[in-house]
Design an enzyme around this catalytic site. Structure first.
Site, PDB file in Angstrom:
ATOM      1  N   GLU A  23      -3.533   7.480  -4.171  1.00  0.00           N
ATOM      2  CA  GLU A  23      -3.423   6.199  -3.468  1.00  0.00           C
ATOM      3  C   GLU A  23      -3.224   5.070  -4.473  1.00  0.00           C
ATOM      4  O   GLU A  23      -3.962   4.962  -5.445  1.00  0.00           O
ATOM      5  CB  GLU A  23      -4.699   5.935  -2.654  1.00  0.00           C
ATOM      6  CG  GLU A  23      -4.686   4.594  -1.917  1.00  0.00           C
ATOM      7  CD  GLU A  23      -6.030   4.300  -1.264  1.00  0.00           C
ATOM      8  OE1 GLU A  23      -6.115   4.398  -0.035  1.00  0.00           O
ATOM      9  OE2 GLU A  23      -6.990   3.979  -2.005  1.00  0.00           O
TER      10      GLU A  23
ATOM     11  N   TYR B 164       0.857  -1.186   0.000  1.00  0.00           N
ATOM     12  CA  TYR B 164       0.000   0.000   0.000  1.00  0.00           C
ATOM     13  C   TYR B 164       0.889   1.231   0.000  1.00  0.00           C
ATOM     14  O   TYR B 164       1.858   1.331   0.768  1.00  0.00           O
ATOM     15  CB  TYR B 164      -0.902   0.020   1.236  1.00  0.00           C
ATOM     16  CG  TYR B 164      -1.753   1.269   1.344  1.00  0.00           C
ATOM     17  CD1 TYR B 164      -3.014   1.316   0.781  1.00  0.00           C
ATOM     18  CD2 TYR B 164      -1.273   2.423   1.980  1.00  0.00           C
ATOM     19  CE1 TYR B 164      -3.789   2.469   0.849  1.00  0.00           C
ATOM     20  CE2 TYR B 164      -2.037   3.573   2.052  1.00  0.00           C
ATOM     21  CZ  TYR B 164      -3.301   3.585   1.486  1.00  0.00           C
ATOM     22  OH  TYR B 164      -4.060   4.724   1.555  1.00  0.00           O
TER      23      TYR B 164
END
Length: 406
Positions: free
Chosen positions: A215, A127
């Site tokens: 993101e 992530y």
């Protein structure tokens, strides 16, 4: 403003962020043709909606998963594949259908486009996000070795696995920081250069487009050691969109609440909620306080609506149109603190709107501030069945009572 994954990848590629080949399709013929052009490779078909959790979602036609790719575990994403006719079959189960995920709510979102992309042979998922730290008013990188799942779940269960790297807004992301992050995220020596390049590209994208968030989840390492941004989500600072007409052009109003779209056309800040007491307020802080006090007295706000400090009579009328279009609304609470926008002007706007639209729900009005006595006099002489209130608490209680009696 949000954009689709395929649009996000196109933006990333402008800054040399490595990702997989892929193109968007809105018809079955397009989906099949893209798969044919890719040749003999594994292909992933991904529903394009403005919501997360697509891989675990379910279509209302019973089809499982908005992301189909050759990947384990199979309970998360099914195996699709390989031939173009099979890609066409998967696209047929997605296009025009409603996909329900934990982020869409039970109503789901209609899928109008699918991304057909080359699948990656994933060895590891990470992530990675660049976002604005509200506490420092500066960018910060948030990353974790636990990619591919909701970062909120990682933060709740394993907060020690969350890496935060503050960035000096003047100096920008420095090479030593990208190398440090790559090592913290477990990249091998042979991967440090490509990982650092990808991190630097993501940060440059974030700055160039005035983003509030970029993101990538997951950022992957393939079996061959390649580092790729496999999925991307962008949020933009709406106040900076005037500098980026090319980004504003990417807006997909089909993904937005029609009421919010209509409000934006008239310079109104509107967010629909699930309650039955509509709110019309000037000022974001006052709007939040109004919703809070409605909740305090046992009611449920139907919306956030800030008409701004300089609203015109026309804007007030348009605001009322949006409010009464919500069939759940049982009462309307107008809470105005006159400053730049004088109370007599807003009062006249309320009167005109109420008469033009023939309001059929109770209307509670609280005015305070500049020209408040003139405003109250106009309301009193209007002949409308208004419920006036002396203060915010009084207004909230009257609105809750009116909604319950409707």
């Amino acid at each position: 403003m949000n954009i689709h994954e395929y649009q996000a990848k196109e933006l990333l590629q402008k800054f040399d962020v490595a990702t997989t080949r892929g193109r968007v399709a809105s018809t079955l013929d397009q989906a099949e043709q893209i798969a044919r052009e890719f040749g003999d490779v594994d292909v992933v078909v991904k529903a394009q909606i403005h919501a997360g959790g697509r891989g675990k979602g379910t279509f209302t036609n019973g089809f499982k998963g908005g992301v189909h790719v050759r990947k384990t575990p199979p309970e998360v994403r099914d195996v699709v594949r390989k031939t173009p006719p099979e890609v066409r079959d998967v696209a047929a189960k997605m296009l025009g259908q409603i996909l329900v995920t934990h982020q869409t709510g039970p109503g789901g979102r209609q899928v109008n486009k699918v991304l057909v992309a080359e699948s990656a042979d994933i060895a590891r998922e990470i992530y990675f996000a660049v976002l604005v730290d509200r506490a420092t008013a500066a960018p910060v990188i948030v990353a974790s070795t636990e990619g591919g799942v909701e970062i909120e779940a990682v933060a709740a269960k394993s907060p020690e696995k969350i890496i935060r790297e503050p960035i000096d807004p003047l100096a920008g992301l420095q090479p030593f920081q990208t190398r440090k992050l790559a090592k913290q995220l477990g990249f091998e020596s042979s991967q440090l250069k490509s990982a650092s390049k990808l991190f630097e590209g993501l940060y440059r994208t974030f700055i160039a487009y005035d983003c509030s968030m970029v993101e990538v989840n997951p950022l992957v390492v393939t079996a061959k050691g390649d580092v790729l941004a496999l999925d991307a989500k962008f949020n933009f600072d709406d106040n900076a969109l005037y500098r980026h007409p090319e980004i504003a052009a990417l807006r997909d109003i089909a993904e937005e609440d029609p009421r919010e779209v209509e409000a934006s056309k008239h310079g109104l800040n509107y967010i629909g909620l699930d309650g039955n007491i509509a709110c019309l307020v000037n000022g974001a802080g006052l709007a939040m306080a109004t919703m809070d006090i409605i909740k305090f007295y046992g009611g449920e706000p139907a919306n956030f609506l800030d008409v701004g400090g300089g609203a015109t009579e026309e804007q007030v009328t348009e605001a009322f149109k949006i409010l009464i279009a919500d069939k759940k609304v049982k009462a309307i609470l107008v809470n105005i603190f006159g400053g730049i926008m004088k109370c007599d002007i807003i009062a006249q706007g309320i009167i005109n709107a109420a008469k033009t639209l023939k309001l059929s729900v109770p209307l509670v009005v609280r005015l305070e501030g500049t020209n408040v006595e003139k405003g109250k006099q106009l309301l009193k002489e209007s002949g409308l069945a208004l419920i006036t209130a002396d203060d915010l608490a009084d207004a909230a209680q009257k609105a809750v009572k009116a909604a319950r009696s409707k």
